[in-house]
Design a protein around this motif. Structure first.
Motif, mmCIF file in Angstrom:
data_model
loop_
_atom_site.group_PDB
_atom_site.id
_atom_site.type_symbol
_atom_site.label_atom_id
_atom_site.label_comp_id
_atom_site.label_asym_id
_atom_site.label_seq_id
_atom_site.Cartn_x
_atom_site.Cartn_y
_atom_site.Cartn_z
ATOM 1 N N PRO A 41 0.794 -1.199 0.062
ATOM 2 C CA PRO A 41 0.025 -0.009 0.098
ATOM 3 C C PRO A 41 0.845 1.247 -0.030
ATOM 4 O O PRO A 41 1.650 1.451 0.771
ATOM 5 N N PRO A 42 0.523 2.176 -0.988
ATOM 6 C CA PRO A 42 1.436 3.355 -0.878
ATOM 7 C C PRO A 42 1.283 4.372 0.374
ATOM 8 O O PRO A 42 0.075 4.021 1.053
ATOM 9 N N ALA A 43 2.276 5.075 0.678
ATOM 10 C CA ALA A 43 1.877 5.871 1.868
ATOM 11 C C ALA A 43 1.138 7.172 1.522
ATOM 12 O O ALA A 43 0.792 7.601 2.641
ATOM 13 N N GLY A 179 -4.133 -3.469 3.207
ATOM 14 C CA GLY A 179 -4.036 -2.588 2.169
ATOM 15 C C GLY A 179 -5.143 -1.693 1.555
ATOM 16 O O GLY A 179 -6.257 -1.651 2.229
ATOM 17 N N GLU A 180 -5.023 -1.371 0.386
ATOM 18 C CA GLU A 180 -6.166 -0.254 -0.277
ATOM 19 C C GLU A 180 -7.513 -1.018 -0.725
ATOM 20 O O GLU A 180 -8.376 -0.469 -0.721
ATOM 21 N N MET A 181 -7.495 -2.402 -0.690
ATOM 22 C CA MET A 181 -8.537 -3.288 -0.872
ATOM 23 C C MET A 181 -9.208 -3.855 0.508
ATOM 24 O O MET A 181 -10.124 -4.840 0.230
ATOM 25 N N TYR A 547 2.519 4.142 -16.556
ATOM 26 C CA TYR A 547 3.038 3.144 -17.548
ATOM 27 C C TYR A 547 2.849 1.831 -16.646
ATOM 28 O O TYR A 547 3.183 1.843 -15.355
ATOM 29 N N GLY A 548 2.849 0.684 -17.417
ATOM 30 C CA GLY A 548 2.685 -0.536 -16.635
ATOM 31 C C GLY A 548 1.309 -1.338 -17.138
ATOM 32 O O GLY A 548 0.511 -1.148 -18.035
ATOM 33 N N HIS A 549 1.092 -2.564 -16.658
ATOM 34 C CA HIS A 549 0.440 -3.395 -17.015
ATOM 35 C C HIS A 549 -0.443 -3.895 -15.666
ATOM 36 O O HIS A 549 0.247 -4.578 -14.817
ATOM 37 N N GLY A 550 -1.750 -3.505 -15.549
ATOM 38 C CA GLY A 550 -2.540 -3.945 -14.490
ATOM 39 C C GLY A 550 -2.375 -2.826 -13.382
ATOM 40 O O GLY A 550 -1.500 -2.335 -12.725
ATOM 41 N N ALA A 551 -3.436 -2.085 -13.117
ATOM 42 C CA ALA A 551 -3.539 -0.975 -12.113
ATOM 43 C C ALA A 551 -3.872 -1.163 -10.817
ATOM 44 O O ALA A 551 -3.568 -0.449 -10.022
ATOM 45 N N THR A 552 -4.578 -2.125 -10.577
ATOM 46 C CA THR A 552 -5.224 -2.467 -9.161
ATOM 47 C C THR A 552 -3.954 -2.513 -8.304
ATOM 48 O O THR A 552 -3.143 -3.640 -8.575
ATOM 49 N N GLY A 553 -3.691 -1.888 -7.172
ATOM 50 C CA GLY A 553 -2.742 -2.131 -6.344
ATOM 51 C C GLY A 553 -1.660 -1.306 -6.755
ATOM 52 O O GLY A 553 -0.632 -1.118 -6.076
ATOM 53 N N ALA A 560 -8.619 2.973 -5.427
ATOM 54 C CA ALA A 560 -9.640 3.326 -4.818
ATOM 55 C C ALA A 560 -11.198 3.180 -5.367
ATOM 56 O O ALA A 560 -12.183 2.914 -5.111
ATOM 57 N N ARG A 561 -10.965 3.581 -6.711
ATOM 58 C CA ARG A 561 -12.117 3.667 -7.699
ATOM 59 C C ARG A 561 -12.965 2.044 -7.801
ATOM 60 O O ARG A 561 -14.023 1.845 -7.879
ATOM 61 N N ILE A 562 -12.048 1.412 -8.027
ATOM 62 C CA ILE A 562 -12.226 -0.262 -8.104
ATOM 63 C C ILE A 562 -12.970 -0.592 -6.637
ATOM 64 O O ILE A 562 -14.021 -1.259 -6.598
ATOM 65 N N SER A 563 -12.409 -0.412 -5.524
ATOM 66 C CA SER A 563 -12.907 -0.563 -4.284
ATOM 67 C C SER A 563 -14.216 -0.059 -4.101
ATOM 68 O O SER A 563 -15.179 -0.704 -3.609
#
Length: 591
Positions: A41-43, A179-181, A547-553, A560-563
């Motif tokens: 989880p980011p700070a 964490g965030e979920m 940049y990247g693949h898979g935004a959840t987490g 937060a929007r997914i949660s």
């Protein structure tokens, strides 16, 4: 791509480890990328605001902004007790015994972490057209809700095809526990499952124990791609050899004829019923978005809260995603060259076209004279070198100096050590497997990918058309052509292809489907998410400027929007774009 009302992105890379299972472009790309682990989880504030697209329909929904949708209407889990599938949803005729079987959860605590999981096994038909015939099993692993009366279950799929949902929930447990979920776990049981052919489910096996030990001993190399050098005839022969090995070593060889996405989606509906949910709630990544889309097409009335992260375009033919990713990779490389030309440390010269040609010529000599790698590293032939270049080229631009370093060493001293090490530092998939479990997952992922993609589409083309395509790849993708698998030729040799056309996803879901598209995704490019939204009426697109693949987490705003959607049914604003998280600074704090 629509212009955004925002400043330049912060070029944060995804902190999710990405596994590429599909034996396609390279070890860091393609629809077969499977999400292997979640970020810590980011700070910083997980409710970071997004920006809004200047224009356009970011949804295919009749609903307005922040619509609240229905939930699962579940019987709940209630510990290690058995349950049956009496949910009120319709049971397909002839499948009553499968939908009404007892489901018994048993404790299977992770000894290493102490996480209290529960495990179960579901019996499903090998062939849904012959449900009275042979059966197979699907393994499930549940992280029980922190609520004594959860609203239902959320099923996870990491992609592939060939990724293990059990491995996913094991690696993401902390994301849901602390964490965030965590709000999701406060409302749902979270369940990972191994699709048919994978892991603890009835498996596809195409190797011997001695093959695994040879990889661990450094006597053989674990394959990272289905790409086969040579002509179409060579690729057809390779497909035939690999299919024969799978048939020889798979305990239930008939599963090779029934590892298609339709069958996996039907397995999911049985699981939905057995956990007591009227509607399916689901979070799928990469290929898992295609699985979710196929489920939506087959069971539109059973859709609960479905999230599809880093989406595939469901209209593409078998070979199109491979070609699409190769084009994305070549463009990323050209963008890198454009930005670095004339700068200190950049090892290529001339115009962008000339620099690409210079690099391609250098790469073409590596099969005969591979790059050395110091220590225990294996030499880098053309394919392995391309995989390392790809990992760094498609990363965020702040990683490009690492590509400069690697290429400079390779071109000047024929040493690939820096290139190999730098690629591993940005993409875990470039690391060699070091445990028996990792080797088996690598081998099985590629073979399940082959079985699934071959079955999902009918035979297409012939040797002349495949050879013509291979020639065009050398012209159109001068650097990355060697990593581009010709799956139509391979599947013809594999010998088990679809008897019907691919599933035509064109459906109106009963509840909104949330699609997440990353603007700088090298594996499932952003337009694919837009295409999926156009095929599922009552769907909604959340864009992510990272940049990247898979935004959840990996992106706090997206997570937060997914949660919010899974917990309360609240959709993001129309046209919303989540911005990239700040890069961590020294000491671990986000800046």
């Amino acid at each position: 791509m629509r212009r955004l009302r925002t400043t330049s992105p912060s070029h944060a890379t995804s902190t999710l480890a990405v596994l590429t299972l599909l034996g396609t472009l390279t070890a860091g790309s393609m629809l077969g990328a499977s999400i292997a682990a979640a970020a810590s989880p980011p700070a910083h504030d997980s409710r970071q605001a997004g920006v809004v697209l200047d224009s356009g329909a970011a949804s295919n929904s009749a609903a307005g902004t922040s619509q609240t949708t229905g939930g699962n209407s579940s019987n709940g889990s209630g510990g290690s007790t058995g349950s049956t599938g009496s949910t009120g949803a319709g049971v397909p005729k002839g499948l009553e015994s499968f939908y009404n079987q007892d489901l018994t959860w048993t404790d299977c605590t992770d000894e290493a972490t102490g996480t209290a999981f529960q495990c179960a096994t579901v019996t499903v038909p090998l062939d849904y057209d012959n449900p009275q015939g042979r059966t197979i099993t699907v393994a499930l692993k549940k992280l029980p809700s922190t609520s004594s009366s959860p609203r239902g279950s959320v099923f996870l799929n990491p992609g592939g095809p060939g990724g293990s949902g059990i491995s996913l929930i094991e690696s993401q447990a902390e994301l849901y526990k602390t964490g965030e979920m965590s709000e999701v776990l406060a409302n749902y049981d979270v369940i990972g499952f191994d699709p048919r052919g994978v892991g603890q489910s009835t498996p596809i096996t195409c190797w011997t124990p001695e093959d695994v030990q040879a990889v661990l001993a450094g006597q053989a190399e674990a394959p990272s791609s289905l790409s086969t050098p040579g002509s179409a005839a060579d690729i057809v022969a390779q497909g035939s050899r690999e299919a024969a090995a799978c048939e020889a070593h798979t305990e239930v060889p008939e599963i090779l004829d029934h590892a298609d996405t339709r069958s996996v989606a039907r397995d999911m509906d049985v699981m939905r019923a057995l956990v007591g949910d009227k509607d399916l709630s689901y979070l799928g990544y990469s290929y898992g978005t295609y699985l979710g889309a196929v489920y939506t097409e087959l069971f539109p009335d059973n859709i609960g809260r479905v999230v599809l992260d880093s989406a595939m375009d469901p209209t593409m033919a078998r070979q199109e995603p491979m070609e699409g990713d190769a084009a994305v990779a070549e463009q990323a490389l050209r963008t890198y060259i454009d930005s670095q030309r004339g700068q200190e440390g950049f090892p290529l010269s001339g115009t962008t076209d000339e620099a690409v040609a210079q690099l391609a010529t250098f790469l073409d000599g590596l099969d005969a004279d591979p790059l050395t790698v110091s220590g225990s590293g294996r030499p880098l032939d053309r394919l392995k070198t391309v995989e390392a270049i790809h990992a760094l080229a498609v990363a965020s631009p702040d990683k490009w100096p690492m590509l400069n370093e690697g290429l400079a060493q390779a071109l000047s001293t024929h040493d690939g050590t820096a290139l190999a090490n730098n690629a591993v530092s940005v993409s875990a998939r470039n690391a060699s497997p070091t445990t028996e479990k990792e080797v088996v997952e690598r081998l099985q992922g590629l073979k399940v990918f082959a079985a699934n993609r071959c079955l999902d589409f009918p035979d297409s083309g012939n040797e002349a058309s495949w050879d013509a395509a291979l020639s065009s790849y050398r012209r159109d993708y001068p650097v990355f052509h060697s990593a581009l698998a010709q799956t139509d030729a391979f599947c013809h040799g594999w010998g088990r292809t679809g008897k019907t056309e691919a599933v035509d996803v064109d459906v109106a879901a009963t509840n909104p489907v949330l699609v997440v598209g990353i603007l700088h995704d090298p594996a499932t490019p952003y337009p694919w998410s837009q295409a999926l939204v156009s095929r599922i009426r009552n769907s909604h697109l959340l864009s992510v400027d990272m940049y990247g693949h898979g935004a959840t987490g990996a992106n706090s705003c997206t997570t937060a929007r997914i949660s919010d959607y899974l917990v309360s049914g609240t959709l993001p604003s129309d046209g919303e774009v989540c911005v990239a998280d700040p890069e961590p600074q020294a000491g671990g704090e986000a800046g």
